[in-house]
Design an enzyme around this catalytic site. Structure first.
Site, PDB file in Angstrom:
ATOM      1  N   LEU A   1      -0.092  15.318   4.664  1.00  0.00           N
ATOM      2  CA  LEU A   1      -0.407  13.884   4.609  1.00  0.00           C
ATOM      3  C   LEU A   1       0.634  13.082   5.391  1.00  0.00           C
ATOM      4  CD1 LEU A   1      -2.044  11.535   3.134  1.00  0.00           C
ATOM      5  CD2 LEU A   1      -0.178  11.544   1.475  1.00  0.00           C
TER       6      LEU A   1
ATOM      7  N   ARG B   1      -8.292 -11.020   0.173  1.00  0.00           N
ATOM      8  CA  ARG B   1      -7.719 -11.420   1.464  1.00  0.00           C
ATOM      9  C   ARG B   1      -6.833 -10.292   1.994  1.00  0.00           C
ATOM     10  NH1 ARG B   1      -5.587 -15.465  -2.160  1.00  0.00           N
ATOM     11  NH2 ARG B   1      -3.642 -14.704  -3.051  1.00  0.00           N
TER      12      ARG B   1
ATOM     13  N   ASP C   1      -1.738  -4.697  -5.201  1.00  0.00           N
ATOM     14  CA  ASP C   1      -1.474  -6.001  -5.820  1.00  0.00           C
ATOM     15  C   ASP C   1      -1.735  -5.946  -7.331  1.00  0.00           C
ATOM     16  OD1 ASP C   1      -0.753  -8.625  -5.959  1.00  0.00           O
ATOM     17  OD2 ASP C   1      -2.636  -9.422  -5.193  1.00  0.00           O
TER      18      ASP C   1
ATOM     19  N   ARG D   1      -7.797  -3.311  -1.467  1.00  0.00           N
ATOM     20  CA  ARG D   1      -6.858  -4.241  -2.101  1.00  0.00           C
ATOM     21  C   ARG D   1      -7.178  -4.280  -3.586  1.00  0.00           C
ATOM     22  NH1 ARG D   1      -4.239  -9.804  -0.382  1.00  0.00           N
ATOM     23  NH2 ARG D   1      -3.113 -10.224  -2.303  1.00  0.00           N
TER      24      ARG D   1
ATOM     25  N   GLU E   1       6.897 -11.757   3.906  1.00  0.00           N
ATOM     26  CA  GLU E   1       6.949 -12.997   3.117  1.00  0.00           C
ATOM     27  C   GLU E   1       7.499 -12.760   1.704  1.00  0.00           C
ATOM     28  OE1 GLU E   1       4.040 -12.054   4.834  1.00  0.00           O
ATOM     29  OE2 GLU E   1       4.653 -13.325   6.518  1.00  0.00           O
TER      30      GLU E   1
ATOM     31  N   GLY F   1       2.799  -7.563 -11.196  1.00  0.00           N
ATOM     32  CA  GLY F   1       3.395  -8.602 -12.031  1.00  0.00           C
ATOM     33  C   GLY F   1       2.483  -8.958 -13.193  1.00  0.00           C
TER      34      GLY F   1
ATOM     35  N   HIS G   1       6.390  -3.265 -11.357  1.00  0.00           N
ATOM     36  CA  HIS G   1       6.704  -2.608 -10.083  1.00  0.00           C
ATOM     37  C   HIS G   1       7.063  -1.138 -10.307  1.00  0.00           C
ATOM     38  CE1 HIS G   1       6.250  -6.284  -8.000  1.00  0.00           C
ATOM     39  NE2 HIS G   1       7.364  -6.853  -8.424  1.00  0.00           N
TER      40      HIS G   1
HETATM   41  C1  FPP Z   1       2.266  -6.812  -5.560  1.00  0.00           C
HETATM   42  O1  FPP Z   1       2.133  -7.093  -6.912  1.00  0.00           O
HETATM   43  C2  FPP Z   1       3.221  -5.750  -5.360  1.00  0.00           C
HETATM   44  C3  FPP Z   1       4.357  -5.844  -4.613  1.00  0.00           C
HETATM   45  C4  FPP Z   1       4.774  -7.034  -3.876  1.00  0.00           C
HETATM   46  C5  FPP Z   1       5.277  -4.716  -4.512  1.00  0.00           C
HETATM   47  C6  FPP Z   1       4.610  -3.383  -4.403  1.00  0.00           C
HETATM   48  C7  FPP Z   1       5.589  -2.384  -4.785  1.00  0.00           C
HETATM   49  C8  FPP Z   1       5.310  -1.270  -5.494  1.00  0.00           C
HETATM   50  C9  FPP Z   1       3.968  -0.832  -5.899  1.00  0.00           C
HETATM   51  C10 FPP Z   1       6.429  -0.411  -5.869  1.00  0.00           C
HETATM   52  C11 FPP Z   1       7.089   0.179  -4.684  1.00  0.00           C
HETATM   53  C12 FPP Z   1       6.230   1.127  -3.969  1.00  0.00           C
HETATM   54  C13 FPP Z   1       6.624   1.806  -2.880  1.00  0.00           C
HETATM   55  C14 FPP Z   1       5.693   2.813  -2.296  1.00  0.00           C
HETATM   56  C15 FPP Z   1       7.952   1.628  -2.233  1.00  0.00           C
HETATM   57  P1  FPP Z   1       2.544  -8.548  -7.401  1.00  0.00           P
HETATM   58  O2  FPP Z   1       3.958  -8.506  -7.855  1.00  0.00           O
HETATM   59  O3  FPP Z   1       2.248  -9.539  -6.340  1.00  0.00           O
HETATM   60  O4  FPP Z   1       1.599  -8.734  -8.633  1.00  0.00           O
HETATM   61  P2  FPP Z   1       0.952 -10.100  -9.142  1.00  0.00           P
HETATM   62  O5  FPP Z   1      -0.041 -10.522  -8.103  1.00  0.00           O
HETATM   63  O6  FPP Z   1       0.299  -9.693 -10.412  1.00  0.00           O
HETATM   64  O7  FPP Z   1       2.072 -11.073  -9.332  1.00  0.00           O
END
Ligand code: FPP
Length: 239
Positions: A126, A182, A15, A176, A62, A18, A32
């Site tokens: 792995l 959470r 997480d 996390r 979601e 963004g 991302h």
């Molecule tokens: C959460 O950060 C991240 C995601 C919903 C996407 C995770 C995707 C990647 C790390 C890239 C793809 C990886 C693979 C292995 C396919 P957020 O966007 O919710 O961040 P924020 O809480 O700061 O808004």
């Protein structure tokens, strides 16, 4: 790092992509992209440390509710990365599987997933599980539905065997990043006894050293699985 117990299975909620991008005055998708680099690095570090299973939460059931352009970007990033990375993963003896409701993806992405899984299916280094279009409640329901369709009794063993993680080991350590504390519908069944580790670091900043710190913290925990601390200590002394 001597005498550290290395978790057999680490699961990560990645997480903060963004916010990481926004803090740099960039669009969320930039985060991302950086997050993907970190995911790749994490697989390498885990392989080197001798972690056997790494499960990364890439896209939840979601996450479809995000702005359409962000969803499209994530799908494309996923497909491109699978295409670009699978040869290297194969060379590094990584077995890649995508766990989640793959029917929700378009044909191109499904094809890329099938190809990467087929290429790496015999590897035994792995085990890298990418949770995509995944939700813990969905996982339990689909497992129960399979049992019902087969006319089987609903038992703990039966459900565990039919989850998308297919009776593999439960995560020992669930990390996390991004400061929230959470589970967000990740591995609800499988994480019943996982040690939880919440890091304030945003995912694109979470490097090998941060992982080592999480493992060091894990080593301070006493996993009791419902027993008393005394019982566990006595059993450990008998090892
Ligand atoms: C959460 O950060 C991240 C995601 C919903 C996407 C995770 C995707 C990647 C790390 C890239 C793809 C990886 C693979 C292995 C396919 P957020 O966007 O919710 O961040 P924020 O809480 O700061 O808004």
């Amino acid at each position: 790092m001597s005498e550290q117990k290395i978790p057999h299975h680490i699961a990560i909620i990645m997480d903060g992509n963004g916010r990481w991008a926004q803090a740099r005055g960039k669009k969320r998708v930039f985060g991302h992209k950086a997050g993907m680099e970190r995911a790749r690095e994490m697989a390498e570090v885990c392989g080197e440390l001798g972690v056997k299973y790494l499960t990364l939460f890439a896209f939840s059931s979601e996450n479809w509710n995000r702005p359409q352009d962000e969803v499209s970007f994530l799908m494309e990033l996923f497909a491109t990365s699978l295409k670009n990375e699978s040869k290297k993963l194969n060379k590094n003896n990584v077995k890649l599987t995508v766990v989640g409701d793959k029917d929700g993806f378009d044909k191109t992405l499904r094809k890329a997933i099938d190809k990467a899984e087929a290429l790496t299916q015999d590897n035994d280094g792995l085990y890298l599980q990418i949770a995509a279009n995944y939700g813990g409640r969905w996982d339990m329901v689909q497992a129960a539905q399979q049992l019902a369709a087969q006319g089987q009794e609903i038992t703990e063993e039966g459900i565990a065997a039919h989850l998308v993680t297919g009776g593999g080991p439960d995560p020992d350590l669930l990390i996390r990043t991004g400061g929230e504390q959470r589970i967000s519908n990740f591995l609800l069944w499988q994480a019943a006894y996982s040690e939880l580790y919440f890091s304030p670091m945003l995912w694109p900043d979470f490097d090998g050293d941060a992982l080592q710190q999480a493992i060091a913290d894990y080593n301070q925990r006493q996993r009791r699985f419902g027993q008393t601390g005394e019982q566990v200590t006595t059993a450990e002394q008998g090892d």
